[in-house]
Design a protein around this motif. Structure first.
Motif, mmCIF file in Angstrom:
data_model
loop_
_atom_site.group_PDB
_atom_site.id
_atom_site.type_symbol
_atom_site.label_atom_id
_atom_site.label_comp_id
_atom_site.label_asym_id
_atom_site.label_seq_id
_atom_site.Cartn_x
_atom_site.Cartn_y
_atom_site.Cartn_z
ATOM 1 N N MET B 358 -0.005 -4.217 2.923
ATOM 2 C CA MET B 358 0.403 -4.842 2.333
ATOM 3 C C MET B 358 -0.886 -6.009 0.897
ATOM 4 N N PHE B 359 -1.758 -6.719 0.883
ATOM 5 C CA PHE B 359 -2.442 -7.891 0.795
ATOM 6 C C PHE B 359 -3.369 -6.998 -0.805
ATOM 7 N N ALA B 360 -4.044 -5.773 -0.415
ATOM 8 C CA ALA B 360 -4.261 -4.389 -1.339
ATOM 9 C C ALA B 360 -3.463 -4.195 -2.150
ATOM 10 N N ASN B 367 5.621 -6.305 -7.264
ATOM 11 C CA ASN B 367 6.625 -5.733 -6.810
ATOM 12 C C ASN B 367 6.307 -5.641 -5.513
ATOM 13 N N VAL B 368 6.145 -6.165 -4.494
ATOM 14 C CA VAL B 368 5.579 -5.940 -2.768
ATOM 15 C C VAL B 368 6.531 -6.937 -2.104
ATOM 16 N N GLU B 384 17.638 -4.572 6.452
ATOM 17 C CA GLU B 384 17.385 -3.907 5.326
ATOM 18 C C GLU B 384 16.638 -2.872 4.609
ATOM 19 N N PRO B 385 17.444 -2.219 3.938
ATOM 20 C CA PRO B 385 17.090 -0.943 3.010
ATOM 21 C C PRO B 385 15.811 -1.117 3.100
ATOM 22 N N SER B 386 14.547 -0.176 2.177
ATOM 23 C CA SER B 386 13.059 -0.755 1.308
ATOM 24 C C SER B 386 13.444 -0.831 -0.377
ATOM 25 N N ARG B 387 12.737 -1.640 -0.637
ATOM 26 C CA ARG B 387 12.984 -1.217 -2.260
ATOM 27 C C ARG B 387 11.244 -1.837 -2.849
ATOM 28 N N GLU B 388 10.887 -0.276 -3.674
ATOM 29 C CA GLU B 388 10.152 -0.687 -4.543
ATOM 30 C C GLU B 388 8.839 -0.577 -3.467
ATOM 31 N N HIS B 389 7.649 -1.522 -4.006
ATOM 32 C CA HIS B 389 6.439 -1.342 -2.711
ATOM 33 C C HIS B 389 7.469 -1.935 -1.485
ATOM 34 N N THR B 390 7.423 -1.156 -0.441
ATOM 35 C CA THR B 390 7.735 -1.845 0.942
ATOM 36 C C THR B 390 6.597 -1.840 2.294
ATOM 37 N N PHE B 391 6.194 -2.561 2.832
ATOM 38 C CA PHE B 391 5.113 -2.939 3.615
ATOM 39 C C PHE B 391 5.825 -3.200 5.261
ATOM 40 N N LEU B 392 6.092 -2.544 6.138
ATOM 41 C CA LEU B 392 6.864 -2.961 7.298
ATOM 42 C C LEU B 392 5.811 -3.172 9.032
ATOM 43 N N ASP B 393 6.464 -4.564 8.733
ATOM 44 C CA ASP B 393 5.018 -4.419 9.977
ATOM 45 C C ASP B 393 6.401 -4.620 11.435
ATOM 46 N N MET B 394 6.464 -2.880 12.087
ATOM 47 C CA MET B 394 7.959 -2.743 12.756
ATOM 48 C C MET B 394 7.644 -3.271 13.846
#
Lengths: 474, 516
Positions: B358-360, B367-368, B384-394
């Motif tokens: 994510m930081f990269a 828009n991350v 919620e659904p993802s949008r644009e750049h999305t990084f999920l810690d599942m």
């Protein structure tokens, strides 16, 4: 060990939680210490807080010292059978219209089916009611005083129903001077203490009042030394009894000791013969004797300030109550549990009444379920293997204060029976005392339908722990 | 459909075991839903949320086991039996007569006098008390459990500090002590680099990168993610640095953390600066580039940190395979993506791996979005659904509440993968695969069908979907990282050689126009 010392030492981890982590350690050639952990206090946050208060080093030290005093009283007690007398004459506080019952206090309307059966049968036996129907009315009328056996220096097996003219063991703890009482065994099956109350039950009670009691009383009148019950109990365990559900050896030892004196009494040969035949009719004759011996020891341990040792476990078929040394006569209760075990042909678990009787005084003292390893012959009765029996006795070490060197189990290298149940340890480990016991039918008038094992409800110990914490750590 | 609800009184099974049992129970034929849990207020609420309300459940106590099974009418009995079998197997295992098991820590310490560390993974509500017992008995502690209160954490760490003992955690996922991996850990060479990590997967990644560069690890100390908060003040981190400084087997110290509180960062750096050894610091997402201390080097990612550490042990850089970013590969992927495929979706098991990626992206784009974004404008929830750049810690709480961690149970991530593949604006899906102690036995194998399906879905609408994978593990792990990588490559997945490169590649693949 400092952090840097740890880096220089072989890792010896304790794995408290997920087994997969222990498996990974093993895969790396490490030998983890395994735990079989359950949440303390049954997971109740208040109980855990109470436990933590009692863990304060200064508080814990006081408790440990008090528990040692209480344990010493249990271990040094010497219960002697001194004689037999009728309840009205010997039991403190007994009146003609008093009915003693097992377990913590309970009013007639709340009593379980078998206890109601026993109460009404006793009222008929005492001539206070002409039949069982009338006895139900009388019992509910408020004219009868109901009181726990335990509050009258007594214990009673199953319903524990004790009325004025019943004959009682008189057992004195010669070390501490206190005396305890219990009535005579009616033997097993369709009998009053299991809730049966028909004419055959009343007839037997009459014979016990008129012949059995007087013969035993007459015999003990001739024995001025008394009988050392602790010694006899110890022998019985070496002969394969656990002295709660199995009493074959104990009964033989007891009648053997009584026989010469019975022969010397002035009763007729026919009456003496009836007594011997009755004792031989089942193995349970000595069951109450060990209960009252245990009661005499446990009463001496009650009332030690700051002690967390359980001195009473008793059930009335509805509530299971415990009392603790440091809180004296106060009862802590929870719901009586189902007893799990084999049943007589034709009965199912749905027929069974809930756990009942003062007989858990044997486990409180350290025999019965706690001494299962001494009685491998009955492990099938409690649904297990010999290994299970060994396990039960060993496991009880985790919740007790010490072992009784006077009463030992040969198969466990003469380990003394685990004694002095500590409320703290029960809550800490999640291990509940194990109780060997009989099963009565849930309805009045039927009687015994099986036997098995059960446990006290965790709630009783949770209450006790909170009260102890409030009292000791305050 | 039939619902079976059963309460087993005074039956305790630890919660993570129950979750893995739930996973198995849900796989039983005919079962539409199986829920096994202790009757804690939280678990009862979980049941309410899925529409299970029952007086028996209301009356159940935390020490009671709740079993809820929904199955088709004709399979319910078999389903109950199957669930019973799953539970019974567990009970049998723990009752193995050959194994000695202790009921209490006091009991264990009395019998096993050489025990020196306690790994605690019981429910967080009970963990602090057990940790306190262990510390009072002079034992070092690693608390894997989460949900331990901040007050308890502070009290435990203060107690440990006063006694000169190590307390790792709460919520400490990884450690390597004297060469033994504890909880989630990788099989790495022993060596002279000591790690103190406030982030579990970040520490794992460091250890793996160090191993990959030919270095080795002396000790890996975890601190738990909250250690560098203002409230805790880095107690474990500071004690850990000092212990490694005093350790003759350690020649270089590496510190890794998710973004710390600024004043705590200062404190930690001051302690590092006072150390007699080189200290390599990686505060992920921190803008600091200078430590102010000659022996303390700030680095921008886990890979630079690992490299700096290995170099500090005296290794010649020219002998190392640095796995530089593959520029031709970036060009090749960019060419395959359609103009509208502008976004990266990252589906992560490892929290720090997610952070690093994510930081990269944040270095390049605004828009991350993420569930672990600090800026509320860019925070999205698990549902919620993802949008644009999305990084999920599942692996974060909002995904795992009442469910197993994706390092153990991949099912949630597989569903999410299918969802992301529906979006024609997505160019790259980045995923981590973590092998080693504690992890799923074949994380790649269980994911491949979903990867294939995702690629096919994109192909059906005429797009190329780039799946970028990174396998965290070593050649010594089981399964070995090489096996997992080979399976991914066979499925058309592009492989990144490190967590750091994963983030850089993902962001570069989707770069368009001015951003290139």
């Amino acid at each position: 060990m400092s952090v840097n010392d740890l880096f220089q030492t072989d890792l010896r981890p304790v794995n408290l939680g997920l087994d997969m982590f222990a498996d990974d350690m093993k895969a790396q050639g490490v030998d983890p210490v395994l735990m079989d952990w359950t949440p303390p206090g049954g997971g109740d946050p208040e109980v855990i807080a109470a436990l933590s208060r009692l863990e304060d080093p200064a508080v814990a030290e006081r408790i440990d010292a008090a528990n040692q005093v209480a344990l010493d009283r249990i271990l040094t007690a010497q219960p002697f059978l001194e004689g037999f007398g009728q309840a009205i004459d010997v039991v403190p506080g007994m009146t003609a219209k008093t009915i003693l019952h097992a377990g913590p206090p309970i009013e007639f309307p709340r009593m379980s089916g078998p206890m109601k059966g026993a109460v009404t049968g006793a009222l008929v036996f005492e001539g206070l009611a002409k039949d069982v129907d009338e006895a139900f009315e009388l019992a509910a009328s408020g004219e009868i005083t109901f009181s726990p056996c335990h509050e009258h220096q007594s214990v009673g097996s199953m319903a524990g129903v004790t009325s004025a003219s019943m004959w009682m063991h008189q057992v004195t703890n010669r070390t501490h001077g206190n005396t305890a009482y219990t009535n005579l065994s009616e033997q097993l099956s369709k009998i009053l203490r299991f809730g049966a109350n028909d004419q055959s039950v009343i007839d037997r009670l009459n014979w016990m009042r008129d012949v059995f009691g007087p013969v035993l009383s007459g015999a003990m009148a001739l024995n001025t030394d008394g009988l050392d019950l602790r010694l006899m109990l110890s022998q019985a365990l070496h002969m394969g009894d656990e002295a709660h559900n199995r009493n074959v050896a104990g009964t033989t030892l007891l009648i053997q000791a009584l026989a010469p004196y019975i022969l010397e009494t002035d009763f007729t040969t026919k009456e003496k013969r009836e007594v011997f035949d009755f004792v031989a009719s089942s193995d349970y004759f000595s069951g109450p004797t060990w209960m009252v011996a245990a009661k005499a020891a446990m009463d001496a341990a009650n009332g030690v300030e700051d002690s967390t040792i359980v001195t009473t476990m008793a059930r009335n078929g509805v509530d299971f109550g415990i009392r603790v040394s440091g809180t004296g006569s106060q009862w802590f209760t929870g719901p009586a549990q189902q007893v799990i075990g084999p049943m007589f042909a034709g009965y199912t678990p749905e027929d069974s009444g809930l756990d009942m009787g003062d007989s858990a005084i044997t486990e409180t003292f350290g025999i019965g379920g706690f001494a299962m390893a001494a009685a491998p012959a009955i492990v099938a009765l409690v649904g297990g293997t010999v290994d299970d029996a060994m396990g039960y006795s060993r496991t009880m070490n985790a919740i007790t204060t010490g072992n009784n060197p006077n009463i030992t189990i040969p198969a466990l290298d003469f380990m003394g029976v685990p004694s002095g149940i500590d409320v703290r340890k029960v809550m800490e480990t999640g291990i509940l005392p194990i109780i060997n016991t009989a099963i009565a039918h849930k309805d009045p008038g039927i009687g015994m339908i099986g036997a098995g094992i059960t446990h006290p409800p965790v709630e009783a110990f949770q209450q006790a722990l909170r009260a102890l914490s409030d009292g000791i750590a305050a | 459909m039939t619902r079976h609800i059963e309460i087993r009184k005074n039956t305790y099974v630890d919660s993570v075991s129950l979750m893995s049992m739930s996973t198995k129970a849900n796989a039983v034929e005919g079962v539409t839903q199986a829920l096994l849990g202790m009757a804690t207020p939280m678990n009862k609420e979980v049941l309410l949320n899925v529409g299970v309300s029952d007086p028996a459940v209301d009356a159940a106590k935390p020490s009671d086991l709740m079993i809820v099974i929904d199955a088709s009418d004709d399979t319910i009995e078999a389903a109950i039996q199957a669930v019973d079998d799953i539970l019974a197997r567990k009970n049998k295992g723990s009752a193995d007569a050959a194994e000695v098991r202790y009921r209490t820590l006091d009991g264990a310490f009395t019998e096993v006098t050489d025990a020196n560390l306690v790994l605690i993974s019981v429910n967080g509500a009970f963990a602090a008390r057990e940790a306190r017992k262990a510390l009072n008995a002079g034992k070092h502690v690693m608390i894997f459990s989460d949900n331990v209160s901040l007050e308890d954490e502070l009290a435990l760490k203060t107690l440990a500090h006063d006694k000169g003992l190590l307390v790792m955690g709460p919520d400490c996922g990884t450690a390597i002590i004297n060469g033994v991996g504890l909880a989630f850990a990788n099989a790495v060479r022993r060596g002279s680099i000591g790690i103190v990590g406030a982030s579990g997967t970040g520490s794992q990644e460091l250890s793996v990168r160090i191993h990959d560069f030919g270095g080795g690890v002396s000790q890996l100390l975890g601190t738990g993610g909250r250690d560098l908060s203002a409230e805790i003040g880095g107690i474990s981190m500071i004690d850990g640095i000092r212990a490694l400084d005093a350790d003759p087997e350690t020649s270089v110290i590496v510190v890794v953390s998710k973004p710390p509180a600024e004043e705590v960062a200062d404190k930690v750096l001051a302690v590092a600066g006072a150390a007699s050894k080189p200290v390599i610091v990686n505060f992920l997402g921190s803008k600091r580039t200078e430590s102010g201390h000659a022996n303390v080097t700030m680095t921008s990612g886990t890979k630079p940190a690992a490299l700096a550490a290995v170099l500090a042990t005296g290794v010649d850089e020219s002998t190392l395979d640095l796995h530089a970013l593959n520029i031709p590969l970036i060009e090749e992927v960019r060419a395959k993506l359609a103009p509208e495929q502008k976004y990266v979706r990252g589906l992560f098991c490892g929290g720090t791996l997610c952070d690093e990626a994510m930081f990269a992206a944040l270095d390049k784009y605004e828009n991350v979005y993420s569930n672990i974004q600090k800026d509320p404008a860019y925070t999205i929830g698990a549902t919620e659904p993802s949008r644009e750049h999305t990084f999920l810690d599942m692996g974060d709480d909002d995904f795992t509440n009442g469910r197993p961690h994706p390092m153990i149970d991949p099912s949630m991530r597989l569903q999410r993968l299918a969802q992301e593949a529906e979006d024609p604006e997505v160019g790259v899906i980045a995923m981590d695969f973590i092998v080693g102690f504690g992890s799923h036995e074949d994380p790649v194998g269980v994911t491949i069908p979903a990867i294939t399906a995702a690629k096919e879905k994109a192909a059906a609408r005429g797009q190329h979907l780039e799946i970028l994978g990174y396998v965290l593990g070593t050649d010594l792990d089981t399964p070995a990282v090489t096996e997992q990588v080979a399976m991914l490559e066979a499925a058309g997945v592009t492989i990144s050689s490190s967590s750091t490169n994963l983030g850089l590649l993902a962001r570069e693949f989707v770069a368009k126009g001015d951003n290139r």
